[in-house]
Motif scaffolding. Structure first.
Motif, PDB file in Angstrom:
ATOM      1  N   THR A   1      18.447   9.551  57.722  1.00  0.00           N
ATOM      2  CA  THR A   1      19.309  10.427  58.537  1.00  0.00           C
ATOM      3  C   THR A   1      18.580  10.747  59.936  1.00  0.00           C
ATOM      4  O   THR A   1      19.137  11.152  60.773  1.00  0.00           O
ATOM      5  CB  THR A   1      19.373  11.759  57.727  1.00  0.00           C
ATOM      6  N   PHE A   2      17.251  10.544  59.912  1.00  0.00           N
ATOM      7  CA  PHE A   2      16.499  10.911  61.199  1.00  0.00           C
ATOM      8  C   PHE A   2      17.154   9.949  62.413  1.00  0.00           C
ATOM      9  O   PHE A   2      17.234  10.853  63.467  1.00  0.00           O
ATOM     10  CB  PHE A   2      14.933  10.473  61.059  1.00  0.00           C
ATOM     11  N   SER A   3      17.442   9.007  62.160  1.00  0.00           N
ATOM     12  CA  SER A   3      18.243   8.159  63.235  1.00  0.00           C
ATOM     13  C   SER A   3      19.545   8.872  63.696  1.00  0.00           C
ATOM     14  O   SER A   3      19.749   8.948  65.143  1.00  0.00           O
ATOM     15  CB  SER A   3      18.453   6.711  62.823  1.00  0.00           C
ATOM     16  N   ALA A   4      20.103   9.302  62.742  1.00  0.00           N
ATOM     17  CA  ALA A   4      21.406   9.722  63.120  1.00  0.00           C
ATOM     18  C   ALA A   4      21.386  11.308  63.780  1.00  0.00           C
ATOM     19  O   ALA A   4      22.115  11.443  64.561  1.00  0.00           O
ATOM     20  CB  ALA A   4      22.579  10.107  61.702  1.00  0.00           C
ATOM     21  N   VAL A   5      20.245  11.870  63.497  1.00  0.00           N
ATOM     22  CA  VAL A   5      19.943  13.392  64.033  1.00  0.00           C
ATOM     23  C   VAL A   5      19.634  12.955  65.473  1.00  0.00           C
ATOM     24  O   VAL A   5      20.027  13.619  66.424  1.00  0.00           O
ATOM     25  CB  VAL A   5      19.352  14.177  63.139  1.00  0.00           C
ATOM     26  N   TYR A   6      18.493  12.267  65.483  1.00  0.00           N
ATOM     27  CA  TYR A   6      17.821  12.085  66.745  1.00  0.00           C
ATOM     28  C   TYR A   6      18.058  11.023  67.634  1.00  0.00           C
ATOM     29  O   TYR A   6      17.670  10.711  68.851  1.00  0.00           O
ATOM     30  CB  TYR A   6      16.325  11.990  66.593  1.00  0.00           C
ATOM     31  N   GLY A   7      18.897   9.943  67.076  1.00  0.00           N
ATOM     32  CA  GLY A   7      19.604   8.949  67.860  1.00  0.00           C
ATOM     33  C   GLY A   7      18.729   7.700  67.915  1.00  0.00           C
ATOM     34  O   GLY A   7      19.218   6.738  68.366  1.00  0.00           O
ATOM     35  N   GLU A   8      17.810   7.753  67.082  1.00  0.00           N
ATOM     36  CA  GLU A   8      16.897   6.405  66.983  1.00  0.00           C
ATOM     37  C   GLU A   8      15.904   6.439  65.757  1.00  0.00           C
ATOM     38  O   GLU A   8      15.677   7.774  65.360  1.00  0.00           O
ATOM     39  CB  GLU A   8      16.058   6.416  68.210  1.00  0.00           C
ATOM     40  N   PRO A   9      15.404   5.603  65.382  1.00  0.00           N
ATOM     41  CA  PRO A   9      14.356   5.546  64.177  1.00  0.00           C
ATOM     42  C   PRO A   9      13.190   6.435  64.635  1.00  0.00           C
ATOM     43  O   PRO A   9      12.963   6.458  65.901  1.00  0.00           O
ATOM     44  CB  PRO A   9      14.054   4.049  64.065  1.00  0.00           C
ATOM     45  N   ILE A  10      12.526   6.937  63.642  1.00  0.00           N
ATOM     46  CA  ILE A  10      11.487   7.828  64.165  1.00  0.00           C
ATOM     47  C   ILE A  10      10.253   7.332  64.772  1.00  0.00           C
ATOM     48  O   ILE A  10      10.034   8.363  65.646  1.00  0.00           O
ATOM     49  CB  ILE A  10      10.745   8.505  62.554  1.00  0.00           C
ATOM     50  N   PHE A  11       9.783   6.304  64.454  1.00  0.00           N
ATOM     51  CA  PHE A  11       8.732   5.738  65.255  1.00  0.00           C
ATOM     52  C   PHE A  11       9.201   5.497  66.627  1.00  0.00           C
ATOM     53  O   PHE A  11       8.134   5.797  67.648  1.00  0.00           O
ATOM     54  CB  PHE A  11       8.149   4.614  64.525  1.00  0.00           C
ATOM     55  N   GLU A  12      10.307   4.960  66.920  1.00  0.00           N
ATOM     56  CA  GLU A  12      10.836   4.681  68.234  1.00  0.00           C
ATOM     57  C   GLU A  12      10.685   5.989  68.815  1.00  0.00           C
ATOM     58  O   GLU A  12      10.570   6.457  70.126  1.00  0.00           O
ATOM     59  CB  GLU A  12      11.974   4.168  68.346  1.00  0.00           C
ATOM     60  N   HIS A  13      11.464   7.293  68.394  1.00  0.00           N
ATOM     61  CA  HIS A  13      11.703   8.392  68.624  1.00  0.00           C
ATOM     62  C   HIS A  13      10.372   9.310  69.178  1.00  0.00           C
ATOM     63  O   HIS A  13       9.855   9.773  70.261  1.00  0.00           O
ATOM     64  CB  HIS A  13      12.248   9.564  67.889  1.00  0.00           C
ATOM     65  N   LEU A  14       9.398   9.088  68.408  1.00  0.00           N
ATOM     66  CA  LEU A  14       7.839   9.373  68.648  1.00  0.00           C
ATOM     67  C   LEU A  14       7.158   9.053  69.844  1.00  0.00           C
ATOM     68  O   LEU A  14       6.409   9.640  70.778  1.00  0.00           O
ATOM     69  CB  LEU A  14       7.014   9.378  67.161  1.00  0.00           C
ATOM     70  N   ALA A  15       7.397   7.598  70.004  1.00  0.00           N
ATOM     71  CA  ALA A  15       6.959   7.047  71.249  1.00  0.00           C
ATOM     72  C   ALA A  15       7.390   7.524  72.589  1.00  0.00           C
ATOM     73  O   ALA A  15       6.714   7.415  73.476  1.00  0.00           O
ATOM     74  CB  ALA A  15       6.939   5.596  70.910  1.00  0.00           C
TER      75      ALA A  15
ATOM     76  N   MET B   1      13.451   8.091  52.137  1.00  0.00           N
ATOM     77  CA  MET B   1      14.765   7.558  52.513  1.00  0.00           C
ATOM     78  C   MET B   1      15.378   8.402  53.598  1.00  0.00           C
ATOM     79  O   MET B   1      16.017   7.810  54.351  1.00  0.00           O
ATOM     80  CB  MET B   1      15.575   7.993  51.166  1.00  0.00           C
ATOM     81  N   ILE B   2      15.274   9.579  53.682  1.00  0.00           N
ATOM     82  CA  ILE B   2      15.893  10.343  54.462  1.00  0.00           C
ATOM     83  C   ILE B   2      15.249  10.384  56.248  1.00  0.00           C
ATOM     84  O   ILE B   2      16.107  10.248  57.087  1.00  0.00           O
ATOM     85  CB  ILE B   2      15.967  11.929  54.177  1.00  0.00           C
ATOM     86  N   VAL B   3      14.169  10.467  56.070  1.00  0.00           N
ATOM     87  CA  VAL B   3      13.429  10.435  57.291  1.00  0.00           C
ATOM     88  C   VAL B   3      12.859   9.074  57.872  1.00  0.00           C
ATOM     89  O   VAL B   3      13.038   8.701  59.109  1.00  0.00           O
ATOM     90  CB  VAL B   3      11.982  11.371  57.208  1.00  0.00           C
ATOM     91  N   TYR B   4      12.418   7.973  56.962  1.00  0.00           N
ATOM     92  CA  TYR B   4      11.755   6.901  57.489  1.00  0.00           C
ATOM     93  C   TYR B   4      12.478   5.624  57.110  1.00  0.00           C
ATOM     94  O   TYR B   4      12.499   4.841  57.542  1.00  0.00           O
ATOM     95  CB  TYR B   4      10.254   6.503  56.924  1.00  0.00           C
ATOM     96  N   GLY B   5      13.353   5.612  56.127  1.00  0.00           N
ATOM     97  CA  GLY B   5      14.038   4.736  55.579  1.00  0.00           C
ATOM     98  C   GLY B   5      13.092   3.805  54.664  1.00  0.00           C
ATOM     99  O   GLY B   5      13.274   2.714  54.121  1.00  0.00           O
ATOM    100  N   GLY B   6      12.263   4.562  54.436  1.00  0.00           N
ATOM    101  CA  GLY B   6      11.272   3.884  53.297  1.00  0.00           C
ATOM    102  C   GLY B   6      11.569   4.460  52.023  1.00  0.00           C
ATOM    103  O   GLY B   6      12.484   4.890  51.468  1.00  0.00           O
ATOM    104  N   ARG B   7      10.628   4.200  51.152  1.00  0.00           N
ATOM    105  CA  ARG B   7      10.400   4.631  49.664  1.00  0.00           C
ATOM    106  C   ARG B   7       9.339   4.618  48.837  1.00  0.00           C
ATOM    107  O   ARG B   7       8.354   3.880  49.332  1.00  0.00           O
ATOM    108  CB  ARG B   7      11.461   3.388  48.858  1.00  0.00           C
ATOM    109  N   GLU B   8       9.118   5.353  47.780  1.00  0.00           N
ATOM    110  CA  GLU B   8       8.200   5.618  46.760  1.00  0.00           C
ATOM    111  C   GLU B   8       8.308   4.421  45.823  1.00  0.00           C
ATOM    112  O   GLU B   8       9.654   4.246  45.648  1.00  0.00           O
ATOM    113  CB  GLU B   8       7.927   6.954  46.279  1.00  0.00           C
TER     114      GLU B   8
END
Length: 341
Positions: A128-142, A299-306
């Motif tokens: 969902t991070f990508s949908a809200v901020y327009g890009e994946p989290i690590f790209e956004h942070l950079a 899943m919501i923030v990174y697209g990752g998983r435990e």
């Protein structure tokens, strides 16, 4: 005389659901405490809400109600005089505390809009991070340094806390050289090297992160025992260590990328080297465990998983590594030992 009527058993589930569904819980209270810098303001001693209201540009009664709620979750305590003082736990919300979690809470505040749209991830299993901020989290942070600073400061705080837990709960004795893969600003390795003065280390992360790590390592007086190397761990990992660390890294990545990273570690490892995965391990069964909630957040923030222990073991096997054992660290994290197969 006061009497208390206990609810009938059939009402217990309804009461639990009512409490769990309330929109304002402990997380938001902590975020408000950080927003108004409550820990710093109470750091010099007990104060009343009226004394703090002008400094915080708040209404005295509104602030008092917030402080009372924070007292209810253990952040502060109210004396008979109406003054509030910090608890030991509450002191950690001050950014200057040596074991601060101020920036960790700030990072959670940044994620509130993402959690509001979390249904997107459940429907499509896309972050969902990508949908809200327009890009994946690590790209956004950079691309947005103001958010990048919050994130990296939060991860540094988490690593400092976990470094202390690991240094006391896991035996690193006899280790000669540690490579912290994806080691961020070096906070974790700093704690370990201070606890084990016979060891040397390498912080390995992206070049822009490595610059920050270099400053921290020098400030800690460890420059002669710890190198900082910039690079991409999906391409290669520095060789020459007897211990490799991956703390909170694997859960950010898909299975295929995770195997690539583990294979790169395997390539760098000598036959006698050891790899430690410091990750949440999802247990079987229906009992509550923090890893199950964290898995949804990933899943919501990174697209990752435990992952479960068997899922971790499968990744290790595919990468040419063999599972050794697990050591409980601090919930929800465990230490998974692995060795060259």
């Amino acid at each position: 005389m006061t009497t208390t009527r206990q609810p009938a058993p059939e009402h217990d589930d309804a009461m639990r659901l009512l409490r769990m569904a309330e929109g304002l819980g402990a997380a938001r209270l902590l975020q408000l405490a950080v927003e108004f810098d409550v820990a710093a303001l109470l750091g010099d001693g007990p104060r009343t809400a009226e004394e703090l209201a002008e400094t915080t540009a708040t209404h005295p009664q509104g602030l008092r109600r917030l402080l009372r709620a924070l007292a209810g979750i253990g952040v502060c305590a109210e004396a008979a005089s109406g003054r509030f003082e910090l608890t030991e736990m509450g002191k950690r919300l001050d950014a200057d505390h040596p074991q601060s979690l101020h920036w960790w809470v700030r990072f959670q505040t940044m994620l509130n809009p993402v959690y509001d749209g979390a249904g997107q991830s459940v429907r499509a299993q896309d972050p969902t991070f990508s949908a809200v901020y327009g890009e994946p989290i690590f790209e956004h942070l950079a691309r947005h340094p103001e958010h990048g600073e919050i994130f990296h400061s939060a991860m540094a705080e988490h690593s400092r806390v976990m470094g202390t837990v690991l240094a006391t709960g896991y035996d690193f004795g006899g280790v000669r050289r540690i490579v912290d893969v994806g080691g961020g600003d070096g906070s974790l390795l700093t704690v370990l090297l201070q606890r084990y003065p016979e060891a040397e280390g390498v912080v390995y992360d992206l070049p822009e992160v490595a610059d920050v790590a270099r400053e921290r390592i020098e400030a800690a007086g460890l420059a002669d025992r710890c190198a900082v190397v910039g690079g991409d761990f999906l391409s290669e990992v520095p060789a020459g260590a007897d211990l490799y660390l991956l703390k909170g890294v694997l859960h950010n990545w898909s299975d295929s990328d995770a195997v690539t990273l583990l294979r790169n570690c395997r390539t760098a490892m000598a036959p006698e080297s050891r790899l430690l995965l410091i990750e949440a391990v999802v247990p079987p069964g229906d009992d509550f465990h923090p890893s199950k909630v964290l898995d949804v957040a990933m899943m919501i923030v990174y697209g990752g998983r435990e992952r479960t222990l068997s899922e971790h073991t499968e990744l290790l096997t595919e990468a040419g590594l063999r599972f050794g054992r697990t050591v409980e660290a601090a919930a929800p994290l465990s230490v998974i030992e692995a060795y060259p197969a």
